[in-house]
Design a protein around this motif. Structure first.
Motif, PDB file in Angstrom:
ATOM      1  N   ARG A 105     -34.112  -0.387  -9.165  1.00 27.77           N
ATOM      2  CA  ARG A 105     -34.264  -1.998  -9.323  1.00 27.77           C
ATOM      3  C   ARG A 105     -33.180  -2.600  -8.788  1.00 27.77           C
ATOM      4  O   ARG A 105     -33.207  -3.875  -8.335  1.00 27.77           O
ATOM      5  N   SER A 106     -31.960  -2.392  -8.974  1.00 28.71           N
ATOM      6  CA  SER A 106     -30.773  -2.988  -8.592  1.00 28.71           C
ATOM      7  C   SER A 106     -30.417  -3.056  -7.135  1.00 28.71           C
ATOM      8  O   SER A 106     -30.230  -3.897  -6.679  1.00 28.71           O
ATOM      9  N   GLU A 107     -31.080  -1.954  -6.259  1.00 28.91           N
ATOM     10  CA  GLU A 107     -31.122  -1.831  -5.220  1.00 28.91           C
ATOM     11  C   GLU A 107     -31.963  -2.708  -4.612  1.00 28.91           C
ATOM     12  O   GLU A 107     -31.816  -3.575  -3.604  1.00 28.91           O
ATOM     13  N   ILE A 108     -33.071  -2.817  -5.041  1.00 28.87           N
ATOM     14  CA  ILE A 108     -34.313  -3.857  -4.800  1.00 28.87           C
ATOM     15  C   ILE A 108     -33.741  -5.234  -4.831  1.00 28.87           C
ATOM     16  O   ILE A 108     -33.751  -5.791  -3.858  1.00 28.87           O
ATOM     17  N   MET A 109     -33.118  -5.745  -5.926  1.00 29.48           N
ATOM     18  CA  MET A 109     -32.686  -6.900  -6.057  1.00 29.48           C
ATOM     19  C   MET A 109     -31.509  -7.379  -4.779  1.00 29.48           C
ATOM     20  O   MET A 109     -31.291  -8.345  -4.649  1.00 29.48           O
TER      21      MET A 109
ATOM     22  N   ASN B 221     -31.272  -5.825  -2.034  1.00 31.42           N
ATOM     23  CA  ASN B 221     -31.841  -6.071  -0.647  1.00 31.42           C
ATOM     24  C   ASN B 221     -32.499  -7.252  -0.519  1.00 31.42           C
ATOM     25  O   ASN B 221     -32.713  -7.936   0.389  1.00 31.42           O
ATOM     26  N   ARG B 222     -33.143  -7.721  -1.690  1.00 30.74           N
ATOM     27  CA  ARG B 222     -33.816  -9.229  -1.757  1.00 30.74           C
ATOM     28  C   ARG B 222     -32.758 -10.349  -1.343  1.00 30.74           C
ATOM     29  O   ARG B 222     -32.943 -11.107  -0.708  1.00 30.74           O
ATOM     30  N   GLN B 223     -31.612 -10.100  -1.971  1.00 28.26           N
ATOM     31  CA  GLN B 223     -30.830 -10.971  -1.947  1.00 28.26           C
ATOM     32  C   GLN B 223     -30.147 -11.025  -0.269  1.00 28.26           C
ATOM     33  O   GLN B 223     -30.089 -12.187   0.485  1.00 28.26           O
ATOM     34  N   LEU B 224     -29.870  -9.927   0.429  1.00 32.54           N
ATOM     35  CA  LEU B 224     -29.728  -9.899   1.647  1.00 32.54           C
ATOM     36  C   LEU B 224     -30.744 -10.324   2.481  1.00 32.54           C
ATOM     37  O   LEU B 224     -30.341 -11.307   3.727  1.00 32.54           O
ATOM     38  N   ILE B 225     -31.928 -10.280   2.315  1.00 35.56           N
ATOM     39  CA  ILE B 225     -33.142 -10.736   2.997  1.00 35.56           C
ATOM     40  C   ILE B 225     -33.152 -12.172   2.921  1.00 35.56           C
ATOM     41  O   ILE B 225     -33.485 -13.023   4.135  1.00 35.56           O
ATOM     42  N   GLU B 226     -32.752 -12.721   1.911  1.00 37.09           N
ATOM     43  CA  GLU B 226     -32.827 -14.220   1.852  1.00 37.09           C
ATOM     44  C   GLU B 226     -31.565 -14.744   2.710  1.00 37.09           C
ATOM     45  O   GLU B 226     -31.921 -15.866   3.119  1.00 37.09           O
ATOM     46  N   LYS B 227     -30.545 -14.304   2.608  1.00 38.29           N
ATOM     47  CA  LYS B 227     -29.350 -14.565   3.266  1.00 38.29           C
ATOM     48  C   LYS B 227     -29.705 -14.631   4.784  1.00 38.29           C
ATOM     49  O   LYS B 227     -29.558 -15.562   5.674  1.00 38.29           O
ATOM     50  N   ASN B 228     -30.420 -13.370   5.265  1.00 37.78           N
ATOM     51  CA  ASN B 228     -30.646 -13.644   6.725  1.00 37.78           C
ATOM     52  C   ASN B 228     -31.624 -14.354   6.894  1.00 37.78           C
ATOM     53  O   ASN B 228     -32.047 -15.062   8.183  1.00 37.78           O
ATOM     54  N   PHE B 229     -32.831 -14.933   6.057  1.00 33.59           N
ATOM     55  CA  PHE B 229     -33.855 -15.985   6.576  1.00 33.59           C
ATOM     56  C   PHE B 229     -33.184 -17.119   6.511  1.00 33.59           C
ATOM     57  O   PHE B 229     -33.671 -17.830   7.566  1.00 33.59           O
ATOM     58  N   GLU B 230     -32.127 -17.379   5.797  1.00 29.50           N
ATOM     59  CA  GLU B 230     -31.455 -18.647   5.886  1.00 29.50           C
ATOM     60  C   GLU B 230     -30.678 -18.925   7.227  1.00 29.50           C
ATOM     61  O   GLU B 230     -30.769 -19.864   7.934  1.00 29.50           O
ATOM     62  N   LYS B 231     -30.068 -17.708   7.709  1.00 31.57           N
ATOM     63  CA  LYS B 231     -29.548 -17.714   9.046  1.00 31.57           C
ATOM     64  C   LYS B 231     -30.493 -17.896  10.020  1.00 31.57           C
ATOM     65  O   LYS B 231     -30.207 -18.527  10.955  1.00 31.57           O
ATOM     66  N   LEU B 232     -31.629 -17.212   9.950  1.00 28.33           N
ATOM     67  CA  LEU B 232     -32.560 -17.378  10.859  1.00 28.33           C
ATOM     68  C   LEU B 232     -33.133 -18.800  10.779  1.00 28.33           C
ATOM     69  O   LEU B 232     -33.518 -19.257  12.362  1.00 28.33           O
ATOM     70  N   GLU B 233     -33.425 -19.595   9.915  1.00 28.11           N
ATOM     71  CA  GLU B 233     -33.917 -20.842   9.891  1.00 28.11           C
ATOM     72  C   GLU B 233     -32.730 -21.791  10.510  1.00 28.11           C
ATOM     73  O   GLU B 233     -33.196 -22.527  11.166  1.00 28.11           O
ATOM     74  N   THR B 234     -31.218 -21.312  10.232  1.00 28.66           N
ATOM     75  CA  THR B 234     -30.337 -22.371  11.178  1.00 28.66           C
ATOM     76  C   THR B 234     -30.453 -21.784  12.485  1.00 28.66           C
ATOM     77  O   THR B 234     -30.303 -22.805  13.306  1.00 28.66           O
ATOM     78  N   ILE B 235     -30.566 -20.749  12.926  1.00 31.81           N
ATOM     79  CA  ILE B 235     -30.730 -20.463  14.329  1.00 31.81           C
ATOM     80  C   ILE B 235     -32.124 -20.882  14.796  1.00 31.81           C
ATOM     81  O   ILE B 235     -31.909 -21.791  16.244  1.00 31.81           O
ATOM     82  N   GLU B 236     -33.123 -21.003  14.238  1.00 35.77           N
ATOM     83  CA  GLU B 236     -34.310 -21.790  14.753  1.00 35.77           C
ATOM     84  C   GLU B 236     -34.148 -23.053  15.154  1.00 35.77           C
ATOM     85  O   GLU B 236     -34.736 -23.736  16.085  1.00 35.77           O
ATOM     86  N   ALA B 237     -33.506 -23.792  14.028  1.00 35.47           N
ATOM     87  CA  ALA B 237     -33.200 -25.061  14.179  1.00 35.47           C
ATOM     88  C   ALA B 237     -32.316 -25.414  15.484  1.00 35.47           C
ATOM     89  O   ALA B 237     -32.425 -26.504  16.077  1.00 35.47           O
ATOM     90  N   ARG B 238     -31.303 -24.724  15.562  1.00 35.66           N
ATOM     91  CA  ARG B 238     -30.338 -24.952  16.818  1.00 35.66           C
ATOM     92  C   ARG B 238     -31.075 -24.671  18.068  1.00 35.66           C
ATOM     93  O   ARG B 238     -31.007 -25.285  19.052  1.00 35.66           O
TER      94      ARG B 238
END
Length: 92
Positions: A62-66, A68-85
């Motif tokens: 469960r802690s590994e899943i959480m 991973n979830r945080q890392l995915i959310e960070k990557n998603f935020e970076k992806l949104e920034t890249i898309e905006a640029r």
């Protein structure tokens, strides 16, 4: 096409005969060793997993899943920034 008859001669060297004998012996030994291992494995009792061990593994997963979830959310935020640029670059 070659026919095999009573007059057909088959010549084998001593090395070939020894290699065939060693191969046959090795295959036979492997078969019986594998058979013995299977029999031994079937006689052993199933491993017992204690409740504490199960809970520890469950919490670790469960802690590994959480994490991973945080890392995915960070990557998603970076992806949104890249898309905006990229959108800004396309509109210029």
């Amino acid at each position: 096409m070659t026919e095999i008859s009573k007059q057909t001669k088959l010549t084998l060297s001593i090395e070939t005969i020894i290699a065939l004998a060693v191969s046959l012996f090795t295959a036979t030994a492997f078969y019986f060793d594998l058979k013995a291992q299977v029999k031994e494995a079937m006689e052993q009792p199933a491993p017992v997993i204690s409740r504490a061990e199960y809970d520890l593994k469950d919490n670790a997963i469960r802690s590994e899943i959480m994490s991973n979830r945080q890392l995915i959310e960070k990557n998603f935020e970076k992806l949104e920034t890249i898309e905006a640029r990229l959108y800004e670059l396309k509109t210029k």
